[in-house]
Design a protein around this motif. Structure first.
Motif, PDB file in Angstrom:
ATOM      1  N   GLU A 166       0.927  -1.169  -0.071  1.00 22.81           N
ATOM      2  CA  GLU A 166       0.175  -0.154   0.038  1.00 22.81           C
ATOM      3  C   GLU A 166       0.817   1.202   0.012  1.00 22.81           C
ATOM      4  O   GLU A 166       0.575   2.258  -0.767  1.00 22.81           O
ATOM      5  CB  GLU A 166      -0.898   0.082   1.210  1.00 22.81           C
ATOM      6  CG  GLU A 166      -2.130  -1.082   1.182  1.00 22.81           C
ATOM      7  CD  GLU A 166      -3.011  -0.935   2.304  1.00 22.81           C
ATOM      8  OE1 GLU A 166      -3.851  -0.374   2.292  1.00 22.81           O
ATOM      9  OE2 GLU A 166      -2.656  -1.558   3.395  1.00 22.81           O
ATOM     10  N   LYS A 167       1.815   1.325   0.775  1.00 16.98           N
ATOM     11  CA  LYS A 167       3.021   2.256   1.094  1.00 16.98           C
ATOM     12  C   LYS A 167       3.906   2.639  -0.253  1.00 16.98           C
ATOM     13  O   LYS A 167       4.271   3.686  -0.305  1.00 16.98           O
ATOM     14  CB  LYS A 167       3.407   2.347   2.247  1.00 16.98           C
ATOM     15  CG  LYS A 167       2.651   2.247   3.663  1.00 16.98           C
ATOM     16  CD  LYS A 167       3.411   2.202   4.553  1.00 16.98           C
ATOM     17  CE  LYS A 167       2.455   2.183   6.094  1.00 16.98           C
ATOM     18  NZ  LYS A 167       2.043   3.481   6.211  1.00 16.98           N
ATOM     19  N   GLU A 168       4.286   1.335  -0.863  1.00 19.23           N
ATOM     20  CA  GLU A 168       5.364   1.398  -1.859  1.00 19.23           C
ATOM     21  C   GLU A 168       4.772   0.878  -3.155  1.00 19.23           C
ATOM     22  O   GLU A 168       5.427   0.083  -3.584  1.00 19.23           O
ATOM     23  CB  GLU A 168       6.558   0.812  -1.315  1.00 19.23           C
ATOM     24  CG  GLU A 168       7.025   1.387   0.007  1.00 19.23           C
ATOM     25  CD  GLU A 168       7.974   0.509   0.783  1.00 19.23           C
ATOM     26  OE1 GLU A 168       8.181  -0.932   0.354  1.00 19.23           O
ATOM     27  OE2 GLU A 168       8.550   0.859   1.924  1.00 19.23           O
ATOM     28  N   GLN A 169       3.922   1.786  -3.407  1.00 24.34           N
ATOM     29  CA  GLN A 169       3.406   1.081  -4.831  1.00 24.34           C
ATOM     30  C   GLN A 169       4.028   1.070  -5.952  1.00 24.34           C
ATOM     31  O   GLN A 169       4.097   0.321  -6.766  1.00 24.34           O
ATOM     32  CB  GLN A 169       1.748   1.813  -5.180  1.00 24.34           C
ATOM     33  CG  GLN A 169       0.819   1.504  -4.013  1.00 24.34           C
ATOM     34  CD  GLN A 169      -0.590   1.915  -4.570  1.00 24.34           C
ATOM     35  OE1 GLN A 169      -0.787   2.156  -5.515  1.00 24.34           O
ATOM     36  NE2 GLN A 169      -1.543   1.836  -3.826  1.00 24.34           N
ATOM     37  N   ALA A 170       5.176   1.949  -6.134  1.00 27.99           N
ATOM     38  CA  ALA A 170       6.058   1.948  -7.318  1.00 27.99           C
ATOM     39  C   ALA A 170       6.961   0.981  -7.102  1.00 27.99           C
ATOM     40  O   ALA A 170       7.257   0.237  -8.279  1.00 27.99           O
ATOM     41  CB  ALA A 170       6.747   3.400  -7.132  1.00 27.99           C
ATOM     42  N   LEU A 171       7.310   0.611  -5.869  1.00 31.51           N
ATOM     43  CA  LEU A 171       8.166  -0.839  -5.950  1.00 31.51           C
ATOM     44  C   LEU A 171       7.457  -1.825  -6.258  1.00 31.51           C
ATOM     45  O   LEU A 171       8.078  -2.974  -6.983  1.00 31.51           O
ATOM     46  CB  LEU A 171       8.806  -0.844  -4.637  1.00 31.51           C
ATOM     47  CG  LEU A 171       9.732   0.398  -4.165  1.00 31.51           C
ATOM     48  CD1 LEU A 171      10.295   0.059  -2.730  1.00 31.51           C
ATOM     49  CD2 LEU A 171      10.884   0.499  -5.073  1.00 31.51           C
ATOM     50  N   ALA A 172       6.019  -1.803  -5.934  1.00 30.92           N
ATOM     51  CA  ALA A 172       5.264  -3.250  -5.905  1.00 30.92           C
ATOM     52  C   ALA A 172       4.940  -3.271  -7.631  1.00 30.92           C
ATOM     53  O   ALA A 172       4.975  -4.388  -8.103  1.00 30.92           O
ATOM     54  CB  ALA A 172       4.169  -2.987  -5.357  1.00 30.92           C
TER      55      ALA A 172
END
Length: 321
Positions: free
Chosen positions: A122-128
């Protein structure tokens, strides 16, 4: 456009629902360092795929050289055709090593305390999203490789010729590019039916031995919003996809995580008590146009580890026959 991710489990109500914006996710300040490192690698991925797709091989030249062993001109033609191809194969192999490092960086970031894997997503969507892009690339690469027998034929001819010339004490300039140690590692890589998946599976397995909650992360990320007709995605979610390419991207990622999870988890993804709704995942694939998903279904059939185990329910095996 927001893409809803929902954990595809039999206990779906126990998992939170959240959006992962595959199309517009941008790195936060906290993500940026890792994102930049991974992005530099991912920027090469399209050229790697283009190179693999354009790979035609030197089959004709090799056949002529083998059929006419005393014709020196044909031997030279075959050798001169194969050498630049081997350099290209070295480039593909080298990229797999870069991708392995990128995956490790993402797994470290997306599973480190104090946050849970779901909170990380949820917090690190670019990495996901980058994790999803690696899986998307992996399936595309391996699908192209499986359909191109020229790769192994060319490399086998190269190895045989190098060995023969070494016995005859002939100096080969190509060995400055691809020495014996590199050739051995490349040989192991290309001997795999799905070499890029094997690389990622091994890297993830090694990571699992150090991070206990990585399987939870994979099960969570498995949740790309692609449900079966028994669990239809609400129209307000699917309408947010801006293109059919995004839908196909989601399905590739779903299949990629299933395969990776099946290789990493000791019981696999297909066991009856699996938290992954395998029936729903397979059905949503089969509900798509065959041309779009046949390669993905074949990936589940032929590159998973536990599908043909006795622990896999018969109805799941039947769906993939």
């Amino acid at each position: 456009m927001g893409n809803l991710l929902k954990v595809l489990t039999r206990e779906i109500e126990n998992y939170p629902h959240f959006f992962l914006d595959f199309e517009n996710a941008q790195p936060t300040d906290a993500e940026r360092e890792v994102w930049n490192q991974v992005n530099a690698i991912l920027q090469e991925s399209e050229s790697i795929l283009s190179g693999l797709q354009a790979y035609k091989g030197a089959g004709q030249e090799i056949r002529q050289a083998i059929q006419n062993p005393s014709d020196q001109m044909l031997q030279e033609q075959a050798w001169n055709s194969v050498c630049p191809l081997v350099v290209r194969l070295k480039e593909f192999y080298g990229f797999s090593l870069k991708l392995e490092k990128a995956l490790q960086s993402l797994l470290e970031s997306l599973t480190c305390p104090p946050f849970t894997p779901t909170q990380h997503l949820e917090k690190e969507q670019a990495l996901a999203k980058q994790f999803a892009e690696i899986l998307h690339f992996t399936l595309r690469f391996d699908e192209l490789k499986m359909r191109n027998p020229a790769i192994q034929n060319d490399f086998s001819y190269y190895r045989r010729t190098i060995s023969r010339n070494r016995i005859n004490n002939m100096n080969m300039d190509i060995e400055n590019e691809v020495n014996n140690e590199m050739a051995n590692r490349m040989s192991l890589f290309y001997a795999e039916a799905t070499p890029m998946l094997k690389t990622l599976s091994d890297a993830t397995t090694n990571f699992v031995s150090e991070v206990t909650n990585v399987n939870v992360f994979l099960r969570t990320d498995q949740s790309v919003k692609m449900l079966s007709s028994d669990l239809p995605p609400p129209r307000e979610y699917t309408s947010r996809f801006s293109s059919e390419d995004t839908l196909l991207f989601c399905m590739r990622v779903m299949v990629g995580v299933i395969i990776l999870y099946d290789h990493v988890h000791p019981d696999g993804a297909f066991i009856k008590t699996s938290k992954i709704d395998m029936k729903g995942c397979i059905k949503v694939l089969k509900d798509q146009p065959a041309d779009n998903v046949e390669g993905l279904l074949n990936a589940l059939r032929f590159t998973t580890k536990h599908l043909n185990y006795e622990s896999t329910p018969k109805n799941i095996r039947a769906m993939l026959q």
